[in-house]
Scaffold this motif. Sequence first.
Motif, PDB file in Angstrom:
ATOM      1  N   VAL A 151       0.863  -1.185   0.000  1.00 51.50           N
ATOM      2  CA  VAL A 151       0.000   0.000   0.000  1.00 51.50           C
ATOM      3  C   VAL A 151       0.901   1.237   0.000  1.00 51.50           C
ATOM      4  N   VAL A 152       0.628   2.142  -0.937  1.00 47.52           N
ATOM      5  CA  VAL A 152       1.424   3.370  -1.033  1.00 47.52           C
ATOM      6  C   VAL A 152       0.473   4.561  -0.964  1.00 47.52           C
ATOM      7  N   THR A 153       0.722   5.497  -0.059  1.00 49.24           N
ATOM      8  CA  THR A 153      -0.098   6.709  -0.021  1.00 49.24           C
ATOM      9  C   THR A 153       0.605   7.840  -0.770  1.00 49.24           C
ATOM     10  N   ALA A 154      -0.164   8.553  -1.596  1.00 51.81           N
ATOM     11  CA  ALA A 154       0.386   9.634  -2.425  1.00 51.81           C
ATOM     12  C   ALA A 154      -0.642  10.747  -2.557  1.00 51.81           C
ATOM     13  N   THR A 155      -1.323  11.050  -1.445  1.00 48.55           N
ATOM     14  CA  THR A 155      -2.462  11.977  -1.519  1.00 48.55           C
ATOM     15  C   THR A 155      -2.126  13.400  -1.073  1.00 48.55           C
ATOM     16  N   GLY A 156      -1.084  13.580  -0.276  1.00 47.11           N
ATOM     17  CA  GLY A 156      -0.868  14.878   0.364  1.00 47.11           C
ATOM     18  C   GLY A 156      -1.977  15.193   1.359  1.00 47.11           C
ATOM     19  N   ASN A 157      -2.730  14.186   1.730  1.00 44.34           N
ATOM     20  CA  ASN A 157      -3.855  14.355   2.652  1.00 44.34           C
ATOM     21  C   ASN A 157      -3.588  13.525   3.912  1.00 44.34           C
ATOM     22  N   CYS A 158      -4.406  13.729   4.948  1.00 49.95           N
ATOM     23  CA  CYS A 158      -4.145  13.034   6.205  1.00 49.95           C
ATOM     24  C   CYS A 158      -5.093  11.845   6.400  1.00 49.95           C
ATOM     25  N   ASN A 159      -4.698  10.942   7.298  1.00 44.47           N
ATOM     26  CA  ASN A 159      -5.564   9.829   7.749  1.00 44.47           C
ATOM     27  C   ASN A 159      -6.059   8.943   6.616  1.00 44.47           C
ATOM     28  N   ILE A 160      -5.171   8.521   5.740  1.00 45.54           N
ATOM     29  CA  ILE A 160      -5.575   7.682   4.614  1.00 45.54           C
ATOM     30  C   ILE A 160      -5.594   6.207   5.023  1.00 45.54           C
ATOM     31  N   VAL A 161      -4.492   5.706   5.575  1.00 48.63           N
ATOM     32  CA  VAL A 161      -4.442   4.314   6.038  1.00 48.63           C
ATOM     33  C   VAL A 161      -4.607   4.325   7.551  1.00 48.63           C
ATOM     34  N   ARG A 162      -5.721   3.690   8.003  1.00 49.87           N
ATOM     35  CA  ARG A 162      -6.122   3.777   9.410  1.00 49.87           C
ATOM     36  C   ARG A 162      -6.344   2.398  10.017  1.00 49.87           C
ATOM     37  N   GLU A 163      -6.771   2.409  11.264  1.00 52.16           N
ATOM     38  CA  GLU A 163      -6.981   1.166  12.011  1.00 52.16           C
ATOM     39  C   GLU A 163      -7.701   0.086  11.207  1.00 52.16           C
ATOM     40  N   GLU A 164      -8.834   0.434  10.619  1.00 54.25           N
ATOM     41  CA  GLU A 164      -9.624  -0.617   9.948  1.00 54.25           C
ATOM     42  C   GLU A 164      -8.851  -1.228   8.777  1.00 54.25           C
ATOM     43  N   HIS A 165      -7.977  -0.435   8.171  1.00 54.48           N
ATOM     44  CA  HIS A 165      -7.168  -0.953   7.070  1.00 54.48           C
ATOM     45  C   HIS A 165      -6.049  -1.851   7.594  1.00 54.48           C
ATOM     46  N   PHE A 166      -5.375  -1.408   8.661  1.00 52.07           N
ATOM     47  CA  PHE A 166      -4.320  -2.261   9.239  1.00 52.07           C
ATOM     48  C   PHE A 166      -4.893  -3.615   9.642  1.00 52.07           C
ATOM     49  N   ARG A 167      -6.088  -3.593  10.187  1.00 50.86           N
ATOM     50  CA  ARG A 167      -6.674  -4.846  10.659  1.00 50.86           C
ATOM     51  C   ARG A 167      -7.077  -5.759   9.507  1.00 50.86           C
ATOM     52  N   ALA A 168      -7.288  -5.181   8.320  1.00 52.13           N
ATOM     53  CA  ALA A 168      -7.742  -5.976   7.175  1.00 52.13           C
ATOM     54  C   ALA A 168      -6.598  -6.475   6.298  1.00 52.13           C
ATOM     55  N   LEU A 169      -5.374  -6.009   6.566  1.00 53.41           N
ATOM     56  CA  LEU A 169      -4.244  -6.337   5.681  1.00 53.41           C
ATOM     57  C   LEU A 169      -3.836  -7.799   5.775  1.00 53.41           C
ATOM     58  N   LYS A 170      -3.275  -8.303   4.648  1.00 52.91           N
ATOM     59  CA  LYS A 170      -2.684  -9.640   4.634  1.00 52.91           C
ATOM     60  C   LYS A 170      -1.406  -9.662   5.470  1.00 52.91           C
ATOM     61  N   ASP A 171      -1.033 -10.844   5.889  1.00 50.60           N
ATOM     62  CA  ASP A 171       0.226 -11.003   6.615  1.00 50.60           C
ATOM     63  C   ASP A 171       1.403 -10.547   5.751  1.00 50.60           C
ATOM     64  N   LYS A 172       2.307  -9.766   6.353  1.00 44.37           N
ATOM     65  CA  LYS A 172       3.549  -9.274   5.722  1.00 44.37           C
ATOM     66  C   LYS A 172       3.294  -8.235   4.627  1.00 44.37           C
TER      67      LYS A 172
END
Length: 434
Positions: free
Chosen positions: A274-295
Amino acid sequence: ETSYVKNKVKDPSLASWGRKEIELAEAEMPGLMSLRAEYGPSKPLAGARIAGCLHMTIQTAVLIETLIELGAEVTWSSCNIFSTQDHAAAAIAAAGTSVYAWKGMNEEEFNWCIEQTLFFGEERKPLNMILDDGGDLTNMVFDKYPELVAGIKGLSEETTTGVHRLYERMKNGTLPIPAININDSVTKSKFDNKYGCRESLVDAIRRATDVMMAGKVAVVCGYGDVGKGSADSLRNAGVRVIVTEIDPICALQAAMEGFEVKKLGTAIKEADIVVTATGNCNIVREEHFRALKDKAIVCNIGHFDNEIDMAWLNNAYGSTKIEIKPQVDKYTIDGSDVIVLAEGRLVNLGCATGHPSFVMSNSFTNQTLAQLELWTNTDKYENKVYTLPKHLDEKVARLHLAKIGVELEVLDQDQADYIGVPVEGPFKAEYYRY
Ligand code: NAI
């Protein structure tokens, strides 16, 4: 006020290595080198005391030495705690310039470094020009040292995020000096942000992780100039890329390029990267971390470290951080591992060496022209944000053609009249979008 420190770098003995790489870079930076040839003899920046705050890399060293060749005195700090190349900083210090930068400093040291650049030499003469990337130097001067503002002729700002801050100040009536927006020169944002990231994003992920790129799935959040380059970088490495956007135009562009466009909440489950390139805040958050695949690997290529919710990872969830190596950390969330690069700070400068010299020559030729303009034509500028005129934008591009073997057609008078432009340019109207 603190006592005078001439410079501070990690290891002065790296200077000769830095110097050799600076010489290689010069050959890839024809824009800067031709400004040296054009303006070196007349020294139009004589008297300018330019404080710069921009990633202290090899390419930036060539910028610094161009400003000096044009007559300026320069002090320098880096605009990110991880982006300094210590051999570049050492070479600049060895050449006698006051530079305060090393890779892996903390926030307090970061502010200390910027502060040192405000006063020049034993006599502690204050800066009279600002060259900034992201606005941290600018904000320090405006907010903490307002007494210095009256002596400053202008500032030039490198990046999207810093430029946003300046337009906001202009709108609120709190911009106290003229500013030139470098980012929105065509030869900056449509080259550095795009083609620079196309080279430097995958480079950073590879140096950090050595992971096989081909066959992986990546999500790129934001499809502006940086997002476009980032998505291309990954696609060129054989990665299947999914884009997220809020802007229907950019979303449509991504789709027309053949990228899937989804919400992050939908795409996250598939993501290896996952790469953030928005210049904005709070893009990758708790619910996303919890949904990610291992590694899964998570990183940011935008200017500030608030695109990824590092506070949640570091504090709110509980401390699971294990350092694999500098700028590569493993967190364990709900039993699966997340690899975070450069602590969520811009990854191409944190885990690799930023953009290649050739593209930075375009950006920095704009920077040098802006400093020249603000220093020598001060009276033409009000306390507003300006972009460089199109003929200078075209000049920057022109200076980079010979190096890569480009031949240009030349209009004859009939053709020029037919499309309504001068034979020697500018060739496009202001509203043209490239
Ligand atoms: P941009 O404004 O062209 O692109 C940002 C895009 O993100 C826009 O299209 C916007 O609609 C989208 N966006 C905003 N919020 C979003 C959200 N919640 N979800 C999905 N998309 C969203 O800006 P640009 O020039 O691409 O710069 C992005 C960042 O990268 C800035 O912080 C800039 O300063 C930085 N930058 C970094 C460089 C590097 O080498 N790492 C080089 C140049 C810029």
